[in-house]
Every structure is written in structure tokens, then in C-alpha cells.
Design an enzyme around this catalytic site. Structure first.
Site, PDB file in Angstrom:
ATOM      1  N   GLY A  31      11.485   3.430  -2.523  1.00 41.95           N
ATOM      2  CA  GLY A  31      11.270   3.535  -4.036  1.00 41.95           C
ATOM      3  C   GLY A  31      11.421   2.049  -4.648  1.00 41.95           C
ATOM      4  O   GLY A  31      11.236   0.953  -3.595  1.00 41.95           O
ATOM      5  N   HIS A  37       3.945  -2.108  -2.215  1.00 42.88           N
ATOM      6  CA  HIS A  37       3.987  -0.798  -2.109  1.00 42.88           C
ATOM      7  C   HIS A  37       2.637  -0.439  -2.413  1.00 42.88           C
ATOM      8  O   HIS A  37       1.786   0.499  -1.884  1.00 42.88           O
ATOM      9  CB  HIS A  37       4.870  -0.088  -2.766  1.00 42.88           C
ATOM     10  CG  HIS A  37       6.165  -0.139  -2.357  1.00 42.88           C
ATOM     11  ND1 HIS A  37       7.196  -0.741  -3.212  1.00 42.88           N
ATOM     12  CD2 HIS A  37       6.998   0.038  -1.010  1.00 42.88           C
ATOM     13  CE1 HIS A  37       8.309  -1.044  -2.188  1.00 42.88           C
ATOM     14  NE2 HIS A  37       8.367  -0.446  -1.239  1.00 42.88           N
TER      15      HIS A  37
END
Ligand code: PAF
Length: 291
Positions: A31, A37
Site C-alpha cells: 500500500g 506502483h
């Protein structure tokens, strides 16, 4: 986008797709998603029919006194990014779902996990390997995407997938950087304004190593010194390691033949930064063409 929190529900979804012959791409994350990402998710989205992103801050890869408790958790922002990037499933299990009472099995990594990050963070890669193995068993992906930013992790995960016949193709994607060269990382948000200004010195040091190699230096120790000279001139920086290594074994290279990976880790106060550069050496003209 579906948000799945239960382990059996995740596996059921994947098995359903696999029965229909649909390939599943997978981006495992902890996360606090950033552009690094996003680039992994975009690559996976283009390459795969179905896409799962996992979001799990894995307690077993943090040592005592490390930042597990304060690791950034921003579920809503992460879910929005995934939704916008066309992710099919966001798998976000709880720690209790991943490590229920009675859990006591783990994967132990060999020599490649004992040096560099493994030496500074004992047990870290066993925790990574255990959770990655579990995630692969739950999500059943055909392909999994990892960032080159965590170079040692990517080597270990490739080794793991091969050694344990996990049936997953591992793809390692380039590091995404800020304009000043700092590698994107969820931990960059710990940096104070002053530390953030100093942080690109790690990339500058690695670049000095690369320049040395491209100028003809072939002794790993000399390349390491070239990196140290740049990084150590910055006050307030503690070097954990700066090393010129074999990209497969991650052992220090006495002499560079074809390629090297330059690995670095520094501390700025309580914040640790890691980065790397892969350097390929062009064949010497005389060697290539003969005398
Ligand atoms: O690179 C990470 O974010 C983590 O180490 C991973 C691979 C998601 C395992 O927890």
C-alpha cells in the site's frame, strides 16, 4: 473493482478465471501506492487479462523496532488509484486472515538473503518469501510484477519461484524516480524537508559508480570507493552499504566482466533509503574485434 478481504473468496475468484483459461497478473504491495506502483500496475494491466493488486502490510518482514506500526496506511487513496488503473480485484486481507492462530510455517531464504538488506534486517527476506509464497498460493497468478527498486527482493523472489516451482513468471520492472533522481518509495514520506533535499545523494553516488565503470574501472572495490566519495561528503548521511555486486548472486565483484549491480543503502536520521543501478559493460573493442 472488487475488494476482497477473505482468503478463500480470493482463491475462489482466481480459480474461476483459471478454469476459463484467463491469465491473471498480480502486483503485490504494502500500500501507500505511488508512481512506482502505478507503473507496475499499468504494465500488468497491459500484459494480462485479469489483474489483482494486493495490499497487505506484512508484519513478518519487519524486525523489532522497525516501522511496522507507523508504516503509512491509506486504504481509500490506494483503492482509488487501483480503480482508476482498471484493477479487477484489490485483495486486502487482515493480518489475522494471513496469519491465523496456530500459524507456524515459514520459508527460509539461502545465502542471497543473508547479505546487504538481509544483514541489516535479519529475517526480513524470510518474512518477504513467506508472505509472497502465501500470496501466490492464494491469488494463483500466472505473472507477478515487482520493482527493480528492491533489487535484492526481486532476485530472491525469482529464486523462490524457481526453487519451489511456484508456476509464476516473475517480471521485474524499472525503478521510477523523482525528477532529482530519488527512487520512489512509500518511505520517502517519512523524510523531513531537509532530509528530502539530501536524499538524492544516494542515486548520485550510484551514478558515480556507473560513470567509473563506463570510464573503464573494472575493480569492484574502486567502483565502491567512487560511490562512497560522493555519498560520504554529505553530512548527516550514514552509509549502511555501497557495493558493486554480481547481479545474480549479489556477491561483491572483485572484477567486473559483463555486468554489475550497484547496491546502496543509507540512513538519514531514522529513515532508511535503498537504491540500485544495473550497469552493463560494453565489450572491449579489442576483445570484440581481435587485436
Ligand atoms: O515490496 C513490497 O512491497 C513487499 O516486500 C511485498 C513484496 C509486497 C511483500 O510484502
Amino acid at each position: 473493482m472488487r475488494i476482497i478481504r477473505s482468503v478463500p473468496a480470493m482463491t475462489a475468484w482466481s480459480l474461476g478465471l483459471r478454469r476459463e483459461g484467463i491469465g491473471i497478473g498480480f502486483v503485490p504491495t504494502m500500500g501507500a501506492l505511488h508512481e512506482g506502483h502505478r507503473s507496475l500496475i499499468r504494465k500488468a494491466r497491459l500484459a494480462c487479462d485479469a489483474l489483482v493488486v494486493s495490499l497487505f502490510v506484512n508484519p513478518s518482514q519487519f524486525g523489532p523496532g522497525e516501522d511496522y506500526a507507523r508504516y503509512p496506511r491509506m486504504f481509500e487513496d490506494d483503492a482509488t488509484l487501483c480503480r482508476r488503473e482498471g484493477v479487477d480485484v484489490l485483495f486486502a486481507p487482515s493480518a489475522a486472515a494471513m496469519y491465523p492462530a496456530g500459524f507456524e510455517t515459514g520459508v527460509v531464504i539461502g545465502a542471497v538473503g543473508k547479505r546487504w538488506e538481509g544483514a541489516v534486517r535479519p529475517g526480513h527476506f524470510d518474512g518477504v518469501a513467506t508472505v509472497v509464497t502465501k500470496l501466490f498460493s492464494i491469488v494463483r497468478p500466472d505473472r507477478a510484477f515487482f520493482g527493480q527498486k528492491d533489487f535484492q527482493q526481486s532476485v530472491i523472489v525469482q529464486r523462490l519461484a524457481e526453487d519451489l516451482n511456484l508456476g509464476v513468471k516473475i517480471l521485474v520492472c524499472p525503478t521510477v524516480r523523482e525528477a532529482d533522481g530519488l527512487a520512489m518509495s512509500s518511505r520517502n514520506q517519512y523524510l523531513t524537508r531537509a532530509q528530502r533535499q539530501v536524499a538524492p545523494v544516494l542515486h548520485e553516488g550510484l551514478q558515480a559508480g556507473r560513470t567509473a565503470i563506463l570510464r573503464g574501472i573494472r575493480f569492484g572495490a574502486q567502483v565502491a570507493r567512487a560511490m562512497q566519495r560522493v555519498v560520504e561528503q554529505e553530512p548527516g548521511v550514514t552509509v549502511d552499504y555501497l557495493a558493486c555486486c554480481d547481479p545474480q548472486t549479489l556477491e561483491p565483484l572483485p572484477c567486473i566482466a559483463k555486468q554489475a549491480v550497484l547496491l546502496g543503502a543509507i540512513r538519514l536520521g531514522r529513515v532508511r533509503l535503498i537504491d540500485n543501478l544495473l550497469v552493463k559493460v560494453k565489450a572491449d573493442r579489442r576483445e570484440k574485434d581481435g587485436p
